[in-house]
Motif scaffolding. Structure first.
Motif, PDB file in Angstrom:
ATOM      1  N   UNK A 104     -67.708  -5.968 -83.686  1.00 32.12           N
ATOM      2  CA  UNK A 104     -67.171  -4.660 -83.289  1.00 32.12           C
ATOM      3  C   UNK A 104     -67.030  -4.554 -81.777  1.00 32.12           C
ATOM      4  N   UNK A 105     -68.060  -5.045 -81.065  1.00 30.46           N
ATOM      5  CA  UNK A 105     -67.999  -4.946 -79.603  1.00 30.46           C
ATOM      6  C   UNK A 105     -66.848  -5.787 -79.058  1.00 30.46           C
ATOM      7  N   UNK A 106     -66.651  -6.964 -79.651  1.00 28.45           N
ATOM      8  CA  UNK A 106     -65.532  -7.809 -79.219  1.00 28.45           C
ATOM      9  C   UNK A 106     -64.213  -7.094 -79.440  1.00 28.45           C
ATOM     10  N   UNK A 107     -64.115  -6.409 -80.591  1.00 28.43           N
ATOM     11  CA  UNK A 107     -62.877  -5.698 -80.877  1.00 28.43           C
ATOM     12  C   UNK A 107     -62.645  -4.632 -79.808  1.00 28.43           C
ATOM     13  N   UNK A 108     -63.731  -3.911 -79.466  1.00 28.04           N
ATOM     14  CA  UNK A 108     -63.628  -2.908 -78.406  1.00 28.04           C
ATOM     15  C   UNK A 108     -63.118  -3.547 -77.119  1.00 28.04           C
ATOM     16  N   UNK A 109     -63.702  -4.696 -76.796  1.00 30.12           N
ATOM     17  CA  UNK A 109     -63.314  -5.352 -75.559  1.00 30.12           C
ATOM     18  C   UNK A 109     -61.840  -5.738 -75.606  1.00 30.12           C
ATOM     19  N   UNK A 110     -61.403  -6.238 -76.765  1.00 31.27           N
ATOM     20  CA  UNK A 110     -59.995  -6.659 -76.880  1.00 31.27           C
ATOM     21  C   UNK A 110     -59.078  -5.462 -76.685  1.00 31.27           C
ATOM     22  N   UNK A 111     -59.453  -4.326 -77.268  1.00 36.38           N
ATOM     23  CA  UNK A 111     -58.614  -3.133 -77.114  1.00 36.38           C
ATOM     24  C   UNK A 111     -58.533  -2.740 -75.647  1.00 36.38           C
ATOM     25  N   UNK A 112     -59.701  -2.712 -74.983  1.00 35.30           N
ATOM     26  CA  UNK A 112     -59.702  -2.325 -73.569  1.00 35.30           C
ATOM     27  C   UNK A 112     -58.904  -3.324 -72.735  1.00 35.30           C
ATOM     28  N   UNK A 113     -59.033  -4.586 -73.073  1.00 34.19           N
ATOM     29  CA  UNK A 113     -58.312  -5.607 -72.321  1.00 34.19           C
ATOM     30  C   UNK A 113     -56.803  -5.418 -72.466  1.00 34.19           C
ATOM     31  N   UNK A 114     -56.391  -5.052 -73.685  1.00 36.65           N
ATOM     32  CA  UNK A 114     -54.944  -4.906 -73.867  1.00 36.65           C
ATOM     33  C   UNK A 114     -54.433  -3.709 -73.066  1.00 36.65           C
ATOM     34  N   UNK A 115     -55.291  -2.683 -72.887  1.00 38.82           N
ATOM     35  CA  UNK A 115     -54.866  -1.576 -72.018  1.00 38.82           C
ATOM     36  C   UNK A 115     -54.634  -2.084 -70.601  1.00 38.82           C
ATOM     37  N   UNK A 116     -55.553  -2.922 -70.135  1.00 34.69           N
ATOM     38  CA  UNK A 116     -55.422  -3.440 -68.771  1.00 34.69           C
ATOM     39  C   UNK A 116     -54.126  -4.232 -68.640  1.00 34.69           C
ATOM     40  N   UNK A 117     -53.873  -5.103 -69.608  1.00 35.98           N
ATOM     41  CA  UNK A 117     -52.667  -5.930 -69.527  1.00 35.98           C
ATOM     42  C   UNK A 117     -51.407  -5.087 -69.571  1.00 35.98           C
ATOM     43  N   UNK A 118     -51.382  -4.130 -70.518  1.00 37.40           N
ATOM     44  CA  UNK A 118     -50.119  -3.400 -70.648  1.00 37.40           C
ATOM     45  C   UNK A 118     -49.911  -2.528 -69.422  1.00 37.40           C
ATOM     46  N   UNK A 119     -51.007  -2.016 -68.841  1.00 43.85           N
ATOM     47  CA  UNK A 119     -50.858  -1.251 -67.615  1.00 43.85           C
ATOM     48  C   UNK A 119     -50.303  -2.138 -66.508  1.00 43.85           C
ATOM     49  N   UNK A 120     -50.830  -3.345 -66.418  1.00 46.16           N
ATOM     50  CA  UNK A 120     -50.374  -4.287 -65.403  1.00 46.16           C
ATOM     51  C   UNK A 120     -48.889  -4.574 -65.571  1.00 46.16           C
ATOM     52  N   UNK A 121     -48.509  -4.758 -66.828  1.00 46.14           N
ATOM     53  CA  UNK A 121     -47.108  -5.016 -67.141  1.00 46.14           C
ATOM     54  C   UNK A 121     -46.224  -3.864 -66.725  1.00 46.14           C
ATOM     55  N   UNK A 122     -46.664  -2.663 -67.059  1.00 42.00           N
ATOM     56  CA  UNK A 122     -45.870  -1.477 -66.727  1.00 42.00           C
ATOM     57  C   UNK A 122     -45.729  -1.350 -65.223  1.00 42.00           C
ATOM     58  N   UNK A 123     -46.837  -1.593 -64.517  1.00 42.70           N
ATOM     59  CA  UNK A 123     -46.788  -1.453 -63.064  1.00 42.70           C
ATOM     60  C   UNK A 123     -45.819  -2.471 -62.476  1.00 42.70           C
ATOM     61  N   UNK A 124     -45.875  -3.702 -62.985  1.00 40.76           N
ATOM     62  CA  UNK A 124     -44.954  -4.728 -62.480  1.00 40.76           C
ATOM     63  C   UNK A 124     -43.515  -4.310 -62.724  1.00 40.76           C
ATOM     64  N   UNK A 125     -43.269  -3.786 -63.936  1.00 38.95           N
ATOM     65  CA  UNK A 125     -41.902  -3.389 -64.280  1.00 38.95           C
ATOM     66  C   UNK A 125     -41.405  -2.249 -63.412  1.00 38.95           C
ATOM     67  N   UNK A 126     -42.323  -1.323 -63.088  1.00 44.14           N
ATOM     68  CA  UNK A 126     -41.850  -0.136 -62.362  1.00 44.14           C
ATOM     69  C   UNK A 126     -42.244  -0.156 -60.918  1.00 44.14           C
ATOM     70  N   UNK A 127     -42.449  -1.363 -60.372  1.00 44.00           N
ATOM     71  CA  UNK A 127     -43.049  -1.417 -59.033  1.00 44.00           C
ATOM     72  C   UNK A 127     -42.164  -0.752 -57.980  1.00 44.00           C
ATOM     73  N   UNK A 128     -40.836  -0.884 -58.157  1.00 44.66           N
ATOM     74  CA  UNK A 128     -39.975  -0.293 -57.130  1.00 44.66           C
ATOM     75  C   UNK A 128     -40.064   1.234 -57.179  1.00 44.66           C
ATOM     76  N   UNK A 129     -40.141   1.786 -58.403  1.00 40.17           N
ATOM     77  CA  UNK A 129     -40.264   3.240 -58.518  1.00 40.17           C
ATOM     78  C   UNK A 129     -41.580   3.703 -57.899  1.00 40.17           C
TER      79      UNK A 129
END
Ligand code: ATP
Ligand code: MG
Length: 524
Positions: A104-129
C-alpha cells in the motif's frame, strides 16, 4: 537456463501483445491514454526482459543457500530439525505482515511520484507562458510541495524496509544463538572444527534471509508487469477478422468504384448517441462527390464507416455490389486511399513514406512527386542527381528528394506540405476510390486550385469523396451531399442545390459569398 526461458517467454508475450494491439478497434485507442500503452511496451517489457529473471535467479539462489545451511545444521545437530518449521512459520508471518503494508505504501509513493512527473511535464510544456507571466516562483513552490509529499511516502517505504530487516535479523540471530549455545555447552558430541564450520554458515543467515525477502518482493512486483502484458496479449478487444481468404473478392475489385450507403447508422461506441442516422447514398463509379455540412455533422464519420474503423450499427456499405462488412479488413482498406484531416507521415525517408512496403519503382515515385506539384517538372532531372553527402546527411538535398529525411510525425514539414505528400502517396497507390478529408484546408488558394485541377486530371476515372469547408473547392464536383446532424439533408448537383431556394447549401454559399458566376458552366 532461466535466462533463455525467460527471454523467450518475454519475446513471445511481447510479440503477441503488439499484434493484438495493432488489431484493436479504434474505440480502444480513443479510450486509452497513449502513456498507458507506451508504459506497457517500455517499462513492463523491460521488466520482463531484464529484471524479472534476475530477481527469480536471486530467489532461487537464496532459497538453495538457506536450505543448504539448514540441512547441514540438521546433519550435525539432528534435534535442530524441530526448530525449522517454527522458524519458517515466523518468517512467513513477518513477511506477510510486511508485504501487506509495504504494498500500500509503495502504491501511495507511485501515485505521488506520478504527480511530480506530470507536474514537471506540464511545466516544461507551458514554460514560455509561465515565464511570460513571471510565475516561476509559484510553480517552484508547487513542485517543492509535490516532491515533499512524494518524499513523505518514500520515507515510509524505507522505514518499513528497516523494520522488516531488523525483524529478520533477530530471527536469524536467535537461531545462531541457539546453535552456538548448543555447541559451546557441548550438548552434542561434535568436534571443534565442525563447530567452526557450523557457526561460519549460521552467521550468514541474517543476510540471506533479507536477500530472500528482497527477491520475493521484487519478484512479486515484476509479476505485476507480467500480468499487465499477459492481459494485453490475451484479452485486448479485437477488430473484425483482418484477412478472410474465402471472402476475398475477385481482382480487379473494385473495377467500377461504385459506392452505396444503404441506410447506414453508426455510433462510435455502444452507449454513445448515433452519429450517422440512416444515411443512404448512391454514388456511381467515377463520380466526384463533395461532402459539406457544419462542424460535427458527421462528415469524417462517413469515412470511418467506409474504412470500417468502427462497425455499423445498422445498414450496409456496398462497393461495386460487395458488402464491405463481409470482407477481411485487409482487402477492404488496401483498396481505399485517404488524405485525412491531419495527414500522417512516418519517421524515415520520403521514399518510405510514399511507398511503405517497397512495391514501386523509384521512377513511379518521382513522377508522382512531379504530378502532385511538389517538385517542378523542369527541376526533376537536377533533383534526381542529388545524392546524400559522405556523412549520409540529407541537408543538401531538395526538400522533397526521395531520400530526404522525414522526422517523427513529419514535424519538419508544414501542414500544407504534409498534405501535398499525402496526395502524392494517394497518386502512387492508384486506388479506385479516393477520400479527401479537408485535404487542402491548409494550403493557399493558388495551390488548392492547382491540386483540384490535378485531382480532376489524375483521378478522372476514380470515385472521389471530398470533404471541404471551402465550398469553392467542391463547386465543380458532380454532386454534393449536405450532411446535418448525421442525416443527409440534400444530395444533388451543386448548381441545382444553389438554384433551389431554402437549401442549406444555398445558405452556406450566401454566407461565404459564392455567386452563380462561380459555378462552372454546365456541360451539355
Ligand atoms: P469537422 O468539420 O469538424 O471535421 P465532422 O463533420 O467531420 O466535423 P465528425 O468527426 O464526423 O464531424 O464527428 C461527428 C460527431 O461524432 C461529433 O459530434 C463527435 O462528437 C462524434 N465523434 C467523432 N469522433 C468520435 C470518436 N472518436 N469517438 C466518439 N465520438 C466521436
Ligand atoms: Mg472531420
Amino acid at each position: 537456463m532461466m535466462c533463455v526461458i525467460s527471454i523467450r517467454a518475454s519475446k513471445r508475450l511481447n510479440l503477441r501483445a503488439v499484434k493484438r494491439l495493432l488489431h484493436t478497434p479504434m474505440s480502444f485507442i480513443d479510450n486509452t491514454p497513449v502513456g498507458r500503452i507506451l508504459n506497457r511496451f517500455t517499462r513492463d517489457v523491460d521488466c520482463l526482459d531484464s529484471q524479472l529473471v534476475e530477481n527469480l535467479r536471486l530467489f532461487v539462489y537464496q532459497v538453495s543457500n538457506i536450505t543448504g545451511i539448514l540441512v547441514m545444521c540438521i546433519i550435525y545437530l539432528p534435534w535442530f530439525a524441530i526448530v525449522i518449521p517454527f522458524m519458517v512459520l515466523i518468517f512467513l508471518l513477518v513477511v506477510d505482515y510486511y508485504q501487506s503494508s509495504a504494498r500500500e505504501v509503495k502504491r501511495l509513493e507511485a501515485v505521488q511520484r506520478s504527480f511530480v512527473y506530470s507536474n514537471f511535464n506540464e511545466v516544461l510544456g507551458g514554460i514560455s507562458t509561465i515565464k511570460a507571466f513571471r510565475s516561476e516562483r509559484r510553480f517552484l513552490k508547487k513542485s517543492d510541495f509535490l516532491i515533499d509529499r512524494m518524499n513523505e511516502a518514500s520515507y515510509l517505504v524505507i522505514v518499513l524496509q528497516r523494520w522488516v530487516s531488523i525483524c529478520l535479523d533477530s530471527i536469524a540471530i536467535l537461531l545462531a544463538l541457539v546453535i552456538t549455545l548448543l555447541c559451546v555447552t557441548r550438548q552434542f558430541d561434535i568436534s571443534a572444527a565442525s563447530v567452526g564450520v557450523l557457526l561460519t554458515y549460521v552467521l550468514q543467515l541474517p543476510g540471506l534471509l533479507n536477500g530472500l525477502l528482497r527477491a520475493m518482493t521484487l519478484g512479486e512486483n515484476d509479476m505485476n508487469s507480467v500480468e499487465r502484458i499477459v492481459n494485453y496479449a490475451t484479452e485486448l478487444p479485437q477488430e473484425a477478422a483482418y484477412r478472410k481468404p474465402e471472402m476475398t473478392p475477385q481482382e480487379p475489385w473494385p473495377s467500377n468504384g461504385e459506392v452505396v450507403f444503404d441506410n447506414v447508422s453508426l455510433s462510435y461506441r455502444p452507449g454513445l448517441p448515433l452519429v450517422l442516422k440512416g444515411v443512404s447514398l448512391n454514388i456511381k463509379g467515377g463520380e466526384k462527390i463533395g461532402i459539406c455540412g457544419r462542424t460535427g455533422a458527421g462528415k469524417s464519420t462517413i469515412m470511418s464507416a467506409l474504412y470500417r474503423l468502427c462497425e455499423l450499427n445498422e445498414g450496409r456499405v456496398l462497393i461495386d455490389g460487395v458488402d464491405t462488412s463481409k470482407l477481411g479488413l485487409y482487402d477492404l482498406r488496401r483498396k481505399l486511399s485517404i488524405i485525412p484531416q491531419d495527414p500522417v507521415l512516418f519517421k524515415g525517408s520520403i521514399r518510405k513514406n510514399l511507398d511503405p512496403f517497397g512495391e514501386r519503382e523509384d521512377e513511379e515515385l518521382w513522377s508522382a512527386l512531379v504530378r502532385s506539384g511538389t517538385i517542378e517538372a523542369e527541376e526533376v532531372e537536377k533533383v534526381k542527381n542529388q545524392h546524400r553527402d559522405e556523412s549520409g546527411s540529407s541537408t543538401g538535398l531538395h526538400k522533397f528528394h526521395l531520400d530526404q529525411e522525414v522526422e517523427d510525425d513529419g514535424t519538419n514539414f508544414s501542414l500544407g506540405e504534409r498534405q501535398l505528400l499525402a496526395l502524392t502517396r494517394a497518386l502512387v497507390r492508384q486506388s479506385k476510390i479516393l477520400i479527401l478529408d479537408e485535404a487542402t484546408s491548409s494550403v493557399d488558394y493558388e495551390t488548392d486550385a492547382k491540386i483540384q485541377s490535378l485531382i480532376a486530371q489524375e483521378f478522372n476515372r476514380c470515385t472521389i469523396l471530398c470533404i471541404a469547408h471551402r465550398l469553392k473547392t467542391i463547386l465543380n464536383y458532380d454532386r454534393l451531399v449536405v450532411l446535418d446532424n448525421g442525416t443527409v439533408k440534400e444530395f444533388d448537383t451543386p448548381r441545382s442545390l444553389f438554384c433551389m431556394q431554402d437549401t442549406i447549401f444555398r445558405e452556406m454559399c450566401d454566407k461565404s459569398g459564392i455567386k452563380a458566376e462561380d459555378f462552372p458552366e454546365e456541360q451539355p
